[in-house]
Design a protein around this motif. Sequence first.
Motif, PDB file in Angstrom:
ATOM      1  N   MET A 169       0.858  -1.293  -0.069  1.00  0.00           N
ATOM      2  CA  MET A 169      -0.086   0.025   0.084  1.00  0.00           C
ATOM      3  C   MET A 169       0.822   1.354  -0.020  1.00  0.00           C
ATOM      4  O   MET A 169       0.577   2.360  -0.749  1.00  0.00           O
ATOM      5  CB  MET A 169      -1.080   0.018   1.178  1.00  0.00           C
ATOM      6  CG  MET A 169      -1.984  -1.175   1.239  1.00  0.00           C
ATOM      7  SD  MET A 169      -3.249  -0.505  -0.136  1.00  0.00           S
ATOM      8  CE  MET A 169      -3.871   0.927   0.588  1.00  0.00           C
ATOM      9  N   GLN A 170       2.119   1.305   0.684  1.00  0.00           N
ATOM     10  CA  GLN A 170       2.766   2.467   0.933  1.00  0.00           C
ATOM     11  C   GLN A 170       3.453   2.865  -0.547  1.00  0.00           C
ATOM     12  O   GLN A 170       3.374   3.870  -0.897  1.00  0.00           O
ATOM     13  CB  GLN A 170       3.794   2.318   1.733  1.00  0.00           C
ATOM     14  CG  GLN A 170       4.767   3.520   1.951  1.00  0.00           C
ATOM     15  CD  GLN A 170       5.927   2.964   3.270  1.00  0.00           C
ATOM     16  OE1 GLN A 170       6.017   2.056   3.779  1.00  0.00           O
ATOM     17  NE2 GLN A 170       6.743   3.957   3.408  1.00  0.00           N
ATOM     18  N   GLN A 171       3.898   1.710  -0.985  1.00  0.00           N
ATOM     19  CA  GLN A 171       4.649   1.798  -2.510  1.00  0.00           C
ATOM     20  C   GLN A 171       3.607   2.327  -3.540  1.00  0.00           C
ATOM     21  O   GLN A 171       3.923   3.134  -4.269  1.00  0.00           O
ATOM     22  CB  GLN A 171       5.303   0.411  -2.848  1.00  0.00           C
ATOM     23  CG  GLN A 171       6.366   0.056  -2.221  1.00  0.00           C
ATOM     24  CD  GLN A 171       7.097  -1.184  -2.322  1.00  0.00           C
ATOM     25  OE1 GLN A 171       6.254  -1.946  -2.951  1.00  0.00           O
ATOM     26  NE2 GLN A 171       8.226  -1.497  -1.936  1.00  0.00           N
ATOM     27  N   LEU A 172       2.432   1.734  -3.393  1.00  0.00           N
ATOM     28  CA  LEU A 172       1.276   2.212  -4.631  1.00  0.00           C
ATOM     29  C   LEU A 172       1.031   3.545  -4.419  1.00  0.00           C
ATOM     30  O   LEU A 172       0.661   4.537  -5.052  1.00  0.00           O
ATOM     31  CB  LEU A 172       0.380   1.236  -4.272  1.00  0.00           C
ATOM     32  CG  LEU A 172       0.267  -0.178  -4.931  1.00  0.00           C
ATOM     33  CD1 LEU A 172      -0.674  -0.960  -4.810  1.00  0.00           C
ATOM     34  CD2 LEU A 172       0.699  -0.122  -6.312  1.00  0.00           C
ATOM     35  N   ASN A 173       0.853   4.082  -2.997  1.00  0.00           N
ATOM     36  CA  ASN A 173       0.418   5.475  -2.514  1.00  0.00           C
ATOM     37  C   ASN A 173       1.528   6.408  -3.302  1.00  0.00           C
ATOM     38  O   ASN A 173       1.285   7.602  -3.510  1.00  0.00           O
ATOM     39  CB  ASN A 173       0.233   5.601  -1.029  1.00  0.00           C
ATOM     40  CG  ASN A 173      -0.808   4.848  -0.689  1.00  0.00           C
ATOM     41  OD1 ASN A 173      -2.034   5.162  -1.325  1.00  0.00           O
ATOM     42  ND2 ASN A 173      -1.019   4.593   0.747  1.00  0.00           N
ATOM     43  N   VAL A 201       2.443  -3.211 -11.327  1.00  0.00           N
ATOM     44  CA  VAL A 201       2.434  -4.740 -11.498  1.00  0.00           C
ATOM     45  C   VAL A 201       3.431  -5.224 -10.568  1.00  0.00           C
ATOM     46  O   VAL A 201       3.403  -6.310  -9.894  1.00  0.00           O
ATOM     47  CB  VAL A 201       2.437  -5.204 -12.839  1.00  0.00           C
ATOM     48  CG1 VAL A 201       2.642  -6.785 -12.886  1.00  0.00           C
ATOM     49  CG2 VAL A 201       1.159  -4.749 -13.605  1.00  0.00           C
ATOM     50  N   ALA A 202       4.940  -4.577 -10.863  1.00  0.00           N
ATOM     51  CA  ALA A 202       6.001  -5.054 -10.407  1.00  0.00           C
ATOM     52  C   ALA A 202       5.848  -5.004  -8.933  1.00  0.00           C
ATOM     53  O   ALA A 202       6.152  -5.736  -7.889  1.00  0.00           O
ATOM     54  CB  ALA A 202       7.350  -3.963 -10.604  1.00  0.00           C
ATOM     55  N   ILE A 203       5.056  -3.741  -8.430  1.00  0.00           N
ATOM     56  CA  ILE A 203       4.913  -3.686  -6.924  1.00  0.00           C
ATOM     57  C   ILE A 203       3.773  -5.032  -6.468  1.00  0.00           C
ATOM     58  O   ILE A 203       4.152  -5.408  -5.388  1.00  0.00           O
ATOM     59  CB  ILE A 203       4.131  -2.295  -6.501  1.00  0.00           C
ATOM     60  CG1 ILE A 203       5.322  -0.980  -6.675  1.00  0.00           C
ATOM     61  CG2 ILE A 203       3.757  -2.418  -4.972  1.00  0.00           C
ATOM     62  CD1 ILE A 203       4.678   0.160  -6.675  1.00  0.00           C
ATOM     63  N   ASN A 207       3.868  -8.409  -3.310  1.00  0.00           N
ATOM     64  CA  ASN A 207       2.897  -8.688  -2.379  1.00  0.00           C
ATOM     65  C   ASN A 207       2.856 -10.054  -1.837  1.00  0.00           C
ATOM     66  O   ASN A 207       2.360 -10.982  -2.488  1.00  0.00           O
ATOM     67  CB  ASN A 207       1.557  -8.174  -2.497  1.00  0.00           C
ATOM     68  CG  ASN A 207       0.769  -8.251  -1.649  1.00  0.00           C
ATOM     69  OD1 ASN A 207       0.843  -8.183  -0.306  1.00  0.00           O
ATOM     70  ND2 ASN A 207      -0.630  -8.394  -1.581  1.00  0.00           N
ATOM     71  N   LYS A 208       3.198 -10.170  -0.224  1.00  0.00           N
ATOM     72  CA  LYS A 208       3.046 -11.435   0.180  1.00  0.00           C
ATOM     73  C   LYS A 208       2.035 -12.184   0.057  1.00  0.00           C
ATOM     74  O   LYS A 208       1.881 -13.521   0.406  1.00  0.00           O
ATOM     75  CB  LYS A 208       3.987 -11.617   1.612  1.00  0.00           C
ATOM     76  CG  LYS A 208       3.059 -10.638   2.614  1.00  0.00           C
ATOM     77  CD  LYS A 208       4.014 -10.770   4.002  1.00  0.00           C
ATOM     78  CE  LYS A 208       3.272  -9.741   4.895  1.00  0.00           C
ATOM     79  NZ  LYS A 208       4.001  -9.855   6.086  1.00  0.00           N
TER      80      LYS A 208
END
Length: 222
Positions: A169-173, A201-203, A207-208
Amino acid sequence: MCTSILDWSLQANVGFSAFISIGSMMDVNWGDIIYYLGDDPNTKAIAIYMETIGDARSFMSAAAEVAMTKPIIVIKPGRTEQAAAAAASHTGSLAGRDDVLDAAFKRCGVLRVNKIREVFEIIELLGKQPRPRGKHLTIVTNAGGPGVISTDALIGSGGKVAWLSDETMQQLNQLLPPHWSKANPIDLLGDATPDTYAKAVAIAAQNKYSDGILIVLTPQSM
């Protein structure tokens, strides 16, 4: 049926490690074929057109074992009484109760589809993509509607929407505009560029909680 599938495979560039027609199964049954293909290192997935199950015990035993390592896709016509009668007229075997067959397929891990087109799509997908690790899927889209439709299709077929981790979420924000969906499906909004898609998509791939990614791209005029 066989020639149609082979014609399609040439157009779609999908190969077969084996292509087997077993007729009325007088001396070879589904269990024999499934075990054989299960041991074949060149076979990655097994697709079956089945009008009658034959030796149910043999099929169930083989399918339950092999489906642990290789996907098995079955198209089994004869859902209606009339269609079952038509199948029996040229196979000489009863089709079996459809609800019982459905339960049997689910129990041994077989994926049942209802259309030839679905068989083609799944064969192509499994032939060109790694097998998902589980049922949790991340949906990346540039339009809300297709994301909602994809979610319904996912859950309706037994899948689950993946939870987005705090790190994801942090990276997408940091990447996306403030008005992105803030949830899965990840709606990148209509003005998403190819670069934004690739980074999102890379992010999502890191995602675990996700076992796979579905990418939905709709034409936009912005």
